[in-house]
Design an enzyme around this catalytic site. Structure first.
Site, short mmCIF file in Angstrom:
data_model
loop_
_atom_site.label_atom_id
_atom_site.label_comp_id
_atom_site.label_asym_id
_atom_site.label_seq_id
_atom_site.Cartn_x
_atom_site.Cartn_y
_atom_site.Cartn_z
N TYR A 250 45.60 -23.40 75.17
CA TYR A 250 46.66 -24.26 75.71
C TYR A 250 47.16 -23.70 77.02
O TYR A 250 47.25 -22.47 77.18
CB TYR A 250 47.85 -24.32 74.75
CG TYR A 250 47.62 -25.20 73.55
CD1 TYR A 250 47.91 -26.55 73.60
CD2 TYR A 250 47.13 -24.68 72.36
CE1 TYR A 250 47.72 -27.37 72.48
CE2 TYR A 250 46.92 -25.48 71.25
CZ TYR A 250 47.22 -26.82 71.33
OH TYR A 250 47.03 -27.63 70.24
N TYR B 53 40.80 -23.22 67.78
CA TYR B 53 41.46 -21.98 68.24
C TYR B 53 42.02 -21.20 67.06
O TYR B 53 42.37 -21.76 66.03
CB TYR B 53 42.53 -22.27 69.29
CG TYR B 53 43.68 -23.15 68.85
CD1 TYR B 53 44.78 -22.63 68.17
CD2 TYR B 53 43.69 -24.52 69.14
CE1 TYR B 53 45.84 -23.43 67.79
CE2 TYR B 53 44.75 -25.33 68.77
CZ TYR B 53 45.82 -24.78 68.09
OH TYR B 53 46.86 -25.58 67.71
N ARG C 227 42.31 -23.21 63.71
CA ARG C 227 42.64 -24.64 63.65
C ARG C 227 41.41 -25.46 64.03
O ARG C 227 40.77 -25.21 65.05
CB ARG C 227 43.75 -25.01 64.66
CG ARG C 227 45.11 -24.40 64.49
CD ARG C 227 45.95 -24.87 63.30
NE ARG C 227 45.66 -26.17 62.71
CZ ARG C 227 46.17 -27.33 63.10
NH1 ARG C 227 46.99 -27.39 64.11
NH2 ARG C 227 45.87 -28.46 62.48
N HIS D 58 41.83 -30.55 67.57
CA HIS D 58 42.77 -31.66 67.35
C HIS D 58 43.49 -31.99 68.64
O HIS D 58 43.61 -31.16 69.54
CB HIS D 58 43.78 -31.29 66.26
CG HIS D 58 44.58 -30.08 66.60
ND1 HIS D 58 44.15 -28.80 66.32
CD2 HIS D 58 45.77 -29.93 67.23
CE1 HIS D 58 45.03 -27.93 66.75
NE2 HIS D 58 46.02 -28.56 67.33
N HIS E 21 47.31 -33.43 69.73
CA HIS E 21 48.66 -33.75 69.26
C HIS E 21 49.08 -35.11 69.83
O HIS E 21 48.89 -35.36 71.02
CB HIS E 21 49.65 -32.69 69.73
CG HIS E 21 49.41 -31.33 69.14
ND1 HIS E 21 50.07 -30.87 68.03
CD2 HIS E 21 48.58 -30.32 69.52
CE1 HIS E 21 49.66 -29.63 67.74
NE2 HIS E 21 48.75 -29.28 68.63
FE LIG Z 1 47.53 -27.47 68.38
#
Ligand SMILES: [Fe+3]
Lengths: 199, 257
Positions: free
Chosen positions: B126, B165, B175, B178, B180
Site C-alpha cells: 500500500y 500481502y 491476505r 483484494h 477495498h
Molecule cells: Fe487490504
C-alpha cells in the site's frame, strides 16, 4: 435494460473491516468542516474513541450525517469537490451545507468537527448521526450524538426515552465553552456506547 | 508471548464455523454479515461491543439515517475511476477492469452514488506510511479510485490486480488479493465498507477476515467473477462484481405503504 424489482429480496453483500490502510484513500481536506467558513452559528463537536481496554483507537474513521439547521434532510453535493485541472481536492465551496463529514481519529484516538446545529421536527430531539469504522471492527457501528442543552426535546425523543439512564447517557454529549460539545465513543466494556441497528 | 500459528487460527476458524452451523440447525437465521466478535481476527477482541445493538424502527421516513449524503459531478474528476492513468507512467502489474451494479435489497439500482476503492499495488504494497511490507512501491500507482454510479447503478474501474500481502495477525498470515470498496446507498443506514476478492485464490481458507463471514453463500458473494465480455482487447482482463446494500431506506418505506 429495464430494472424490475425481484419478488424475493436480494441477499446483501457482507461487510468487512475498513482495515488499517484507508488513510490515504478516504479522508479528504475539509472532511471535518461542515460549517461554511465563519458562520456565526458554528458548533464544534469532538471526542475520543476507546477500545475495551480503555486505550485510544488510533485508526478509526468517523462519519457524520445530519439535518441542516432548518431540519432539511436533502443534503447537497460538494463535500469533497475535486479540481479538474490538478485532480486534487479543492474543498467545499464555503456556501452549501452538505450535512456530511468524515474524520480519521489521530494518535490520541481523537476526532473533531465543525458543523451547524441540526434541526429537528416536533416530538424529536436534534441529533447528529455517527458511523464508526475501524481496523478490527468487522462491521461498522451506528450511534447518535444528542445535545445536552436540549433537555426538553431529549426527554420526549423516542429513542432516548426508550433507553435506561446509563445507556441514554452514552448518547448525550457534554457541553463545553465556546459552543463545543464532547462526545466520546467506547466500543466495548464499561460505559459502552449504545450502538444502533436500523430495522 | 507464544507464537500463534496458522494451525491455531485454522482451528479457531473451524470452531466459529461449527458454532454458526449449530445456530442454523437450531433455527437461527442466515448471517449475511460477519459477527463483530470473531476471535480468529485478533484485532476484533477489544473492538466489538458486548451489548446488543438498540433496534431503531425504520418505519418513520423522516428518520435522519433513512436519508443519505449527496455526491455530484463536482466531487469527481474523470480520471478518478482509472487508477492506471493517475501518474505520468504506466503502473506495473496485470491491468484489470472491474465493473458491476450497486443495488438495494429490493433489486433497485442505486443511482448517482459515490463508490470509493483503495488497494495494494501489484506487489502487495500500500502507498501508506504504516505499510512496512518490504515489497516495492510503484511510483506510477497510488491505488485510490472513486466514481459515481450511473442510472442503472453501474460502476466501472480500470486498475491493476493487487498482490497478496503479509500481515501480523499470526505467524505467516497472508491476505488474499483484494480491493477495498466504500459504498453509499439511498439511506445512510445502507452504508457499507467491504472488500472484493478474485476467484480461486488459494489463500481464502487461511484468511480470518474473509472467513469471518461464516455463511458459505454469503462469503462467496465477496468474490468477483471473471467476465470475458468485460475484458478489453489488448488491454485488460474483466471482473464482474455486483454489490447489494442492506438496511432500510426512506424511499422503499414510502413505496411500501
Ligand atoms: Fe487490504
Amino acid at each position: 435494460m429495464t430494472t424490475t424489482s425481484p419478488a424475493t429480496p436480494l441477499t446483501p453483500t457482507p461487510s468487512h473491516t475498513i482495515g488499517p490502510f484507508y488513510g490515504y484513500a478516504l479522508p479528504f481536506p475539509g472532511g471535518p468542516d461542515l460549517a461554511p467558513a465563519g458562520h456565526p452559528d458554528t458548533i464544534s463537536v469532538h471526542g475520543y474513541v476507546y477500545d475495551g481496554a480503555g486505550d485510544p483507537v488510533q485508526d478509526a474513521l468517523i462519519e457524520i450525517w445530519q439535518a441542516a439547521p432548518d431540519g432539511s434532510l436533502d443534503g447537497a453535493p460538494g463535500s469533497m469537490r475535486r479540481d479538474p485541472v490538478t485532480g486534487g481536492f479543492v474543498g467545499r465551496n464555503g456556501i452549501d451545507f452538505t450535512g456530511f463529514g468524515r474524520i480519521a481519529t489521530d494518535k490520541d484516538g481523537r476526532w473533531s468537527a465543525h458543523t451547524l446545529p441540526p434541526g429537528a421536527r416536533p416530538g424529536h430531539a436534534p441529533y447528529i448521526s455517527v458511523c464508526v469504522f475501524a481496523r478490527g471492527l468487522l462491521n461498522h457501528l451506528f450511534t447518535r450524538l444528542y445535545f445536552p442543552d436540549q433537555a426538553e426535546a431529549n426527554a420526549t425523543d423516542p429513542l432516548l426515552s426508550s433507553l435506561d439512564e446509563e445507556r441514554r447517557a452514552t448518547l448525550v454529549a457534554t457541553v463545553e465553552p465556546n459552543r463545543t460539545y464532547r462526545f466520546d465513543i467506547r466500543l466495548q466494556g464499561e460505559g459502552e456506547t449504545a450502538f444502533l441497528d436500523f430495522v | 508471548m507464544t507464537e500463534i500459528s496458522q494451525n491455531d487460527i485454522d482451528k479457531a476458524i473451524a470452531h466459529k464455523r461449527e458454532e454458526y452451523l449449530a445456530r442454523r440447525a437450531a433455527g437461527a437465521p442466515v448471517e449475511n454479515h460477519p459477527q463483530r466478535d470473531y476471535a480468529p481476527y485478533r484485532s476484533s477482541a477489544l473492538r466489538h461491543p458486548q451489548q446488543a445493538p438498540v433496534a431503531v424502527n425504520g418505519g418513520d421516513p423522516e428518520t435522519v439515517e433513512l436519508h443519505t449524503p449527496v455526491f455530484g459531478v463536482s466531487d469527481i474528476t474523470e480520471i478518478d475511476s482509472d487508477l492506471t492513468r493517475q501518474h505520468n507512467g504506466e503502473p506495473l502489474g496485470e491491468r484489470i477492469t472491474v465493473s458491476g451494479r450497486l443495488l438495494d435489497a429490493s433489486g433497485r439500482p442505486v443511482r448517482s452514488q459515490l463508490i470509493e476503492i483503495w488497494q495494494a499495488n501489484a506487489s502487495g504494497r500500500y502507498a501508506h506510511m504504516r505499510d512496512q511490507h518490504p515489497a516495492p512501491l510503484d511510483p506510477n500507482f497510488t491505488g485510490v479510485g472513486r466514481t459515481l454510479t450511473d442510472d442503472e447503478g453501474r460502476y466501472t474501474f480500470t486498475t491493476i490486480k493487487p498482490g497478496a500481502y503479509p500481515w501480523r495477525n499470526h505467524t505467516n498470515a497472508w491476505r488474499p488479493a483484494h480491493i477495498h470498496f466504500s459504498l453509499f446507498g439511498s439511506a445512510f443506514s445502507q452504508r457499507l465498507i467491504t472488500q472484493m476478492y478474485f476467484p480461486n485464490d488459494p489463500l481464502f481458507a487461511y484468511d480470518p477476515i474473509l472467513q469471518s463471514v461464516t455463511d458459505d453463500k454469503a462469503r462467496s458473494r465477496l468474490v468477483a467473477a471473471y467476465d470475458h465480455d468485460l475484458s478489453v482487447p489488448e488491454f485488460s482482463l474483466g471482473y464482474h462484481w455486483d454489490i447489494v446494500l442492506d438496511g432500510p431506506s426512506a424511499t422503499w418505506i414510502e413505496e411500501g405503504r
